[in-house]
Design an enzyme around this catalytic site. Structure first.
Site, PDB file in Angstrom:
ATOM      1  CB  CYS A 146      -0.874  -0.058   1.248  1.00  0.00           C
ATOM      2  SG  CYS A 146      -1.783   1.435   1.606  1.00  0.00           S
ATOM      3  CB  CYS A 155      -6.668   2.188   7.055  1.00  0.00           C
ATOM      4  SG  CYS A 155      -5.406   3.454   6.997  1.00  0.00           S
ATOM      5  CE1 TYR A 213       2.557  31.258   0.425  1.00  0.00           C
ATOM      6  CE2 TYR A 213       3.552  32.322   2.335  1.00  0.00           C
ATOM      7  CZ  TYR A 213       3.580  32.014   0.992  1.00  0.00           C
ATOM      8  OH  TYR A 213       4.610  32.469   0.208  1.00  0.00           O
ATOM      9  CD  GLU A 265      -5.328  30.246   1.136  1.00  0.00           C
ATOM     10  OE1 GLU A 265      -4.455  29.934   1.975  1.00  0.00           O
ATOM     11  OE2 GLU A 265      -5.454  29.694   0.030  1.00  0.00           O
ATOM     12  CB  CYS A 310       4.250  20.885   5.250  1.00  0.00           C
ATOM     13  SG  CYS A 310       3.986  21.779   3.734  1.00  0.00           S
TER      14      CYS A 310
HETATM   15  N1  SAH Z   1      -2.220  28.013   7.577  1.00  0.00           N
HETATM   16  C1  SAH Z   1      -3.245  27.131   7.083  1.00  0.00           C
HETATM   17  C2  SAH Z   1      -3.012  26.599   5.666  1.00  0.00           C
HETATM   18  C3  SAH Z   1      -1.612  26.210   5.308  1.00  0.00           C
HETATM   19  S1  SAH Z   1      -1.480  25.342   3.774  1.00  0.00           S
HETATM   20  C4  SAH Z   1      -3.497  25.996   8.061  1.00  0.00           C
HETATM   21  O1  SAH Z   1      -2.702  25.758   8.964  1.00  0.00           O
HETATM   22  O2  SAH Z   1      -4.531  25.344   7.937  1.00  0.00           O
HETATM   23  C5  SAH Z   1      -0.840  26.564   2.694  1.00  0.00           C
HETATM   24  C6  SAH Z   1      -1.878  27.504   2.131  1.00  0.00           C
HETATM   25  O3  SAH Z   1      -1.232  28.430   1.268  1.00  0.00           O
HETATM   26  C7  SAH Z   1      -2.946  26.841   1.276  1.00  0.00           C
HETATM   27  O4  SAH Z   1      -4.213  27.173   1.812  1.00  0.00           O
HETATM   28  C8  SAH Z   1      -2.762  27.443  -0.133  1.00  0.00           C
HETATM   29  O5  SAH Z   1      -3.973  27.651  -0.806  1.00  0.00           O
HETATM   30  C9  SAH Z   1      -2.109  28.756   0.193  1.00  0.00           C
HETATM   31  N2  SAH Z   1      -1.275  29.386  -0.859  1.00  0.00           N
HETATM   32  C10 SAH Z   1      -0.521  28.792  -1.810  1.00  0.00           C
HETATM   33  N3  SAH Z   1       0.177  29.710  -2.509  1.00  0.00           N
HETATM   34  C11 SAH Z   1      -0.144  30.916  -2.003  1.00  0.00           C
HETATM   35  C12 SAH Z   1       0.269  32.256  -2.302  1.00  0.00           C
HETATM   36  N4  SAH Z   1       1.146  32.518  -3.265  1.00  0.00           N
HETATM   37  N5  SAH Z   1      -0.249  33.254  -1.556  1.00  0.00           N
HETATM   38  C13 SAH Z   1      -1.135  32.999  -0.565  1.00  0.00           C
HETATM   39  N6  SAH Z   1      -1.554  31.761  -0.250  1.00  0.00           N
HETATM   40  C14 SAH Z   1      -1.074  30.731  -0.952  1.00  0.00           C
END
Ligand code: SAH
Length: 462
Positions: free
Chosen positions: A87, A169, A322, A343, A418
């Site tokens: 898997c 799972c 983000y 975002e 991440c």
């Molecule tokens: N902080 C949030 C999401 C993190 S994931 C949490 O913890 O839940 C990263 C995020 O960045 C995603 O939602 C994606 O849509 C956004 N993203 C990607 N490229 C971007 C950009 N250039 N400017 C702003 N947001 C962006």
């Protein structure tokens, strides 16, 4: 002279070798050398002596298949899952949890040195889970049939679209196993056609289960190719009879020939359109399409660390770049004067605004657009942040954003990441721009896999 292949190495495809594993690579694959030629072997651990068969030879490296472990590492453990080897869902079950955490910490230290050129950063031990299984609050699995007409539900095998049928799972919540088994029975009983990717025919494509870990509330989503869903009443009855706390059963319609799992249209078959869950004190509505961190318990650990590193006193203006659905922004809003979340996805911002409203948060404002464009605009309009939090996707931050942030000169930057490699790259850039990384805290959001999330604390150094 030894026999050489077309890549000037003596290593040949289909040959068997006995090798010693010198190290583990970034996905924990074993790394060995045969006459100075690098070979990667999935499932082999540092310090082990193993028998392998070469399955691929490239110019710079080869890939070996593990045939036998001759001398075992002390860290080797028996996978709990019977489908583990086939898997594509997990890749670290063959090593103890303690060593998974150690592997993650070492990997972060290594990339910070190698890519980040940062030698004196304190990297803490990875924060792990007490029970590193059954942690996923969401699972989405393809549904199909094999040549003999047997119903299959499971993850795809690595690098393929072959469904590896599973009964249970270990990384998803246990309710998922029950829903899968009910779905299989129902398909069998009523002979419901499952989707065929190649011909774009059939009906049931995927099954998705989401669970609010704090509320216990369950959502079941059945993804169909078109509006038609025969015997849907029986499906709903079977789920409701056998699963506790089902608050929402949804049919999601996706009639496109695509790898994207969900379509845009949802039809409620039973209950409500959304379920709710909490992160810390904050309540969130979760719909089939909304983004929500998959490990509820560790998300709280991660966000609390981000809040601790931001060290807010109550008077600060904070940028949350983000911001997704505003989860970190809401956490920060508890201790800040004002938070601006930015975002790129409009629906996520709509959710963020709704989440703020429902939690009675009045000091958070959300902006749709690219962080690298919107943050400089905010600055131009005279908004200055004391603390900036960034949580970019795997590819990291745009360099222009890092320059704009440094020019604004906030006291602190908190970087949530991440991907350790892009984190290290960006911390190096920020270092040259006058921001010193003091400490990094890895958090294990995805036990049994090689992924690791990090929070870094940076302060202005000039
Ligand atoms: N902080 C949030 C999401 C993190 S994931 C949490 O913890 O839940 C990263 C995020 O960045 C995603 O939602 C994606 O849509 C956004 N993203 C990607 N490229 C971007 C950009 N250039 N400017 C702003 N947001 C962006």
């Amino acid at each position: 002279m030894s026999k050489e292949n077309k890549f000037n190495s003596t290593v040949e495809k289909n040959q068997e070798y006995i090798v010693e594993i010198e190290n583990n690579g970034h996905q924990c694959e074993g790394v060995a050398k045969i006459d100075n030629f690098t070979v990667f072997i999935d499932g082999a651990l540092k310090g082990e002596k193993v028998k392998i068969k070469i399955i691929k030879v490239n110019k710079n490296y080869g890939v070996g298949k593990l045939l036998e472990v001759i001398e075992k590492s002390d860290y080797r453990s028996e996978p709990v899952c019977v489908t583990y080897k086939r898997c594509g869902g997990c890749n670290l079950q063959h090593t103890t949890y303690e060593s998974q955490l150690e592997f993650k910490t070492e990997r972060v230290k290594e990339v910070l040195k190698r890519i980040g050129k940062l030698d004196d950063v304190k990297v803490h031990n990875t924060l792990g889970m007490e029970h590193p299984y059954n942690y996923r609050n969401k699972v989405q699995l393809p549904v199909g049939k094999n040549k003999d007409g047997e119903v299959l539900v499971g993850f795809y095998a690595p690098r393929s679209h072959d469904i590896i049928n599973m009964e249970c799972c270990y990384i998803q919540d246990e309710v998922g196993d029950k829903v899968i088994s009910i779905t299989k029975e129902w398909i069998k009983e009523f002979n419901i056609p499952t989707y065929n990717e190649e011909t774009n025919t059939g009906i049931v494509r995927h099954i998705m289960i989401r669970k609010g870990f704090k509320t216990g509330s369950v959502m079941v989503v059945i993804v169909t190719n078109g509006n038609k869903l025969p015997n849907s009443e029986e499906f709903v009855d079977n789920i409701r009879k056998n699963i506790e706390n089902v608050d929402s059963i949804i049919q999601n319609i996706n009639d496109k020939k695509t790898n994207v799992i969900l379509g845009q249209k949802c039809k409620v078959l039973y209950g409500s359109e959304t379920i709710t869950d909490f992160i810390g004190e904050f309540k969130f509505n979760i719909s089939p399409l909304s983004f929500f961190q998959v490990n509820s318990l560790q998300t709280e650990v991660l966000y609390n660390k981000a809040l601790e590193y931001a060290d807010l006193k109550g008077n600060e203006v904070v940028f949350d770049a983000y911001c997704g659905t505003g989860t970190i922004s809401l956490f920060l809003s508890q201790k800040a004067k004002r938070v601006y979340g930015v975002e790129i996805i409009p629906q996520a911002i709509e959710n963020a605004i709704r989440n703020a409203k429902e939690n009675n948060v009045k000091n958070a404002q959300f902006i749709v657009g690219e962080a690298e464009k919107e943050i400089p605009k905010l600055i131009e309009n005279g908004v200055k942040a004391d603390v900036v939090v960034v949580d970019p996707p795997r590819k990291g931050c745009e360099e222009s954003l890092l320059h704009a942030i440094a020019k604004m000169a906030p006291e602190k930057i908190v970087y949530v990441s991440c991907d350790p490699a892009t984190l290290a790259r960006d911390l190096n850039i920020l270092d040259t721009l006058g921001y010193k990384t003091l400490e990094v805290q890895p958090v294990d959001m995805f036990p049994q896999t090689h992924h690791v999330e990090n929070v870094a604390k940076l302060v202005r150094d000039i």
